[in-house]
Design a protein around this motif. Structure first.
Motif, PDB file in Angstrom:
ATOM      1  N   VAL A   1      64.591  78.813  16.891  1.00 29.47           N
ATOM      2  CA  VAL A   1      65.402  78.829  18.109  1.00 29.47           C
ATOM      3  C   VAL A   1      66.376  80.005  18.055  1.00 29.47           C
ATOM      4  N   GLU A   2      66.884  80.344  19.218  1.00 28.97           N
ATOM      5  CA  GLU A   2      67.817  81.470  19.325  1.00 28.97           C
ATOM      6  C   GLU A   2      69.039  81.231  18.447  1.00 28.97           C
ATOM      7  N   GLY A   3      69.437  82.265  17.734  1.00 28.70           N
ATOM      8  CA  GLY A   3      70.595  82.159  16.857  1.00 28.70           C
ATOM      9  C   GLY A   3      70.248  81.873  15.414  1.00 28.70           C
ATOM     10  N   ARG A   4      68.970  81.563  15.148  1.00 29.33           N
ATOM     11  CA  ARG A   4      68.538  81.318  13.774  1.00 29.33           C
ATOM     12  C   ARG A   4      67.510  82.369  13.371  1.00 29.33           C
ATOM     13  N   GLU A   5      67.512  82.684  12.093  1.00 26.54           N
ATOM     14  CA  GLU A   5      66.560  83.669  11.585  1.00 26.54           C
ATOM     15  C   GLU A   5      65.136  83.154  11.748  1.00 26.54           C
ATOM     16  N   PRO A   6      64.242  83.936  12.339  1.00 27.71           N
ATOM     17  CA  PRO A   6      62.849  83.502  12.489  1.00 27.71           C
ATOM     18  C   PRO A   6      62.194  83.272  11.129  1.00 27.71           C
ATOM     19  N   LEU A   7      61.488  82.151  11.005  1.00 31.68           N
ATOM     20  CA  LEU A   7      60.801  81.832   9.753  1.00 31.68           C
ATOM     21  C   LEU A   7      59.289  81.985   9.864  1.00 31.68           C
ATOM     22  N   ILE A   8      58.740  81.720  11.057  1.00 29.89           N
ATOM     23  CA  ILE A   8      57.287  81.763  11.233  1.00 29.89           C
ATOM     24  C   ILE A   8      56.883  83.164  11.695  1.00 29.89           C
ATOM     25  N   LYS A   9      56.144  83.857  10.844  1.00 29.61           N
ATOM     26  CA  LYS A   9      55.731  85.219  11.142  1.00 29.61           C
ATOM     27  C   LYS A   9      54.229  85.266  11.440  1.00 29.61           C
ATOM     28  N   THR A  10      53.861  86.098  12.395  1.00 30.89           N
ATOM     29  CA  THR A  10      52.454  86.326  12.712  1.00 30.89           C
ATOM     30  C   THR A  10      52.023  87.671  12.143  1.00 30.89           C
ATOM     31  N   LEU A  11      50.956  87.668  11.370  1.00 33.27           N
ATOM     32  CA  LEU A  11      50.360  88.904  10.877  1.00 33.27           C
ATOM     33  C   LEU A  11      49.109  89.139  11.701  1.00 33.27           C
ATOM     34  N   ARG A  12      49.214  90.040  12.644  1.00 32.78           N
ATOM     35  CA  ARG A  12      48.154  90.233  13.631  1.00 32.78           C
ATOM     36  C   ARG A  12      46.808  90.496  12.959  1.00 32.78           C
ATOM     37  N   GLY A  13      45.819  89.701  13.363  1.00 33.03           N
ATOM     38  CA  GLY A  13      44.473  89.848  12.833  1.00 33.03           C
ATOM     39  C   GLY A  13      44.271  89.217  11.466  1.00 33.03           C
ATOM     40  N   VAL A  14      45.344  88.650  10.892  1.00 35.60           N
ATOM     41  CA  VAL A  14      45.243  88.062   9.557  1.00 35.60           C
ATOM     42  C   VAL A  14      45.552  86.568   9.587  1.00 35.60           C
ATOM     43  N   GLY A  15      46.768  86.219  10.055  1.00 37.63           N
ATOM     44  CA  GLY A  15      47.155  84.816  10.086  1.00 37.63           C
ATOM     45  C   GLY A  15      48.654  84.666  10.230  1.00 37.63           C
ATOM     46  N   TYR A  16      49.206  83.672   9.541  1.00 38.59           N
ATOM     47  CA  TYR A  16      50.627  83.350   9.678  1.00 38.59           C
ATOM     48  C   TYR A  16      51.243  83.144   8.299  1.00 38.59           C
ATOM     49  N   VAL A  17      52.557  83.288   8.229  1.00 34.86           N
ATOM     50  CA  VAL A  17      53.277  83.029   6.989  1.00 34.86           C
ATOM     51  C   VAL A  17      54.645  82.439   7.334  1.00 34.86           C
ATOM     52  N   LEU A  18      55.027  81.409   6.596  1.00 31.43           N
ATOM     53  CA  LEU A  18      56.362  80.848   6.724  1.00 31.43           C
ATOM     54  C   LEU A  18      57.213  81.496   5.640  1.00 31.43           C
ATOM     55  N   LYS A  19      58.184  82.269   6.035  1.00 31.12           N
ATOM     56  CA  LYS A  19      58.960  83.061   5.087  1.00 31.12           C
ATOM     57  C   LYS A  19      60.202  82.307   4.637  1.00 31.12           C
TER      58      LYS A  19
END
Length: 231
Positions: A211-229
């Motif tokens: 949500v707005e105001g919090r550091e994004p945790l779910i990242k999209t790696l285009r063409g590869v997948g996702y990572v929770l950082k």
């Protein structure tokens, strides 16, 4: 064997109406449920998978449920067992608990009571298990028993499927997970169909977690997948 994303239950019940009702109700609570209509099928399931708990009816068509529990215990199945039965006498309840059952609920039963007893059964079992019942990634917390997620202490309003998806990401925090992995492990799709179900659920999940105001945790790696950082 597929990675155990969430609590896996084995329901041993031959009455189809109760089967359908319990499987649907437990799945709505976020449990993965296998159903066996007789003792023989239950033994095959229990020898192939590790279950967090079993729900066993005593009046099975091929054998007495007590005999099934005793055989499973002799085979090394240590998962807690909730007995579900129409036998209501004190002697029946005592016999069930003394012969390997961990809890005893008589029919007819209230769903709310069954769910509460199941949570308590799993909680007691977790106290003697090395598996964590709470996952933490950054300021994200998942309570696996109550199926609740929060970030920074604020409860997240997740659907059961979103919770399972987030649990998988948390268990693989810092590692890339592909769409194929998610389809196989979260949705049980071994054959990869042409579907955008993963992208849709990730989009919805990100809208609740990042949500707005919090550091994004779910990242999209285009063409590869996702990572929770984990920051």
């Amino acid at each position: 064997m597929a990675y155990a994303l969430f609590m896996r239950l084995l329901l041993v019940e031959d009455e189809l109406e109760i089967q359908d009702f319990l499987k649907t109700s437990l799945a709505d609570e976020g449990y993965e449920v296998d159903v066996a209509g007789d003792g023989g099928t239950a033994e095959k399931f229990a020898s192939a998978k590790v279950y967090d708990a079993l729900i066993v009816d005593l009046g099975l068509p091929d054998q007495d449920g007590i005999d099934l529990i005793l055989r499973l215990r002799r085979q090394g199945v240590s998962s807690p067992v909730m007995i579900l039965s129409a036998r209501r006498s004190v002697d029946d309840r005592v016999a069930g608990l003394e012969q390997g059952g961990d809890d005893y609920l008589t029919k007819p039963f209230a769903l709310a009571e069954l769910l509460a007893r199941m949570r308590n059964l799993l909680k007691r079992n977790a106290a003697t298990s090395s598996s964590p019942m709470t996952l933490h990634v950054a300021d994200l917390e998942l309570d696996l028993l109550r199926r609740r997620a929060s970030r920074g202490g604020e409860l997240l309003n997740l659907s059961p499927q979103e919770f399972v998806l987030l649990e998988y990401l948390c268990r693989h925090a810092g590692r890339v997970v592909t769409r194929s992995m998610l389809l196989a492990e979260v949705w049980g799709m071994r054959i990869q169909p042409d579907t955008n179900v993963v992208d849709v659920h990730i989009y919805r999940l990100r809208g609740k977690v990042d949500v707005e105001g919090r550091e994004p945790l779910i990242k999209t790696l285009r063409g590869v997948g996702y990572v929770l950082k984990d920051r």
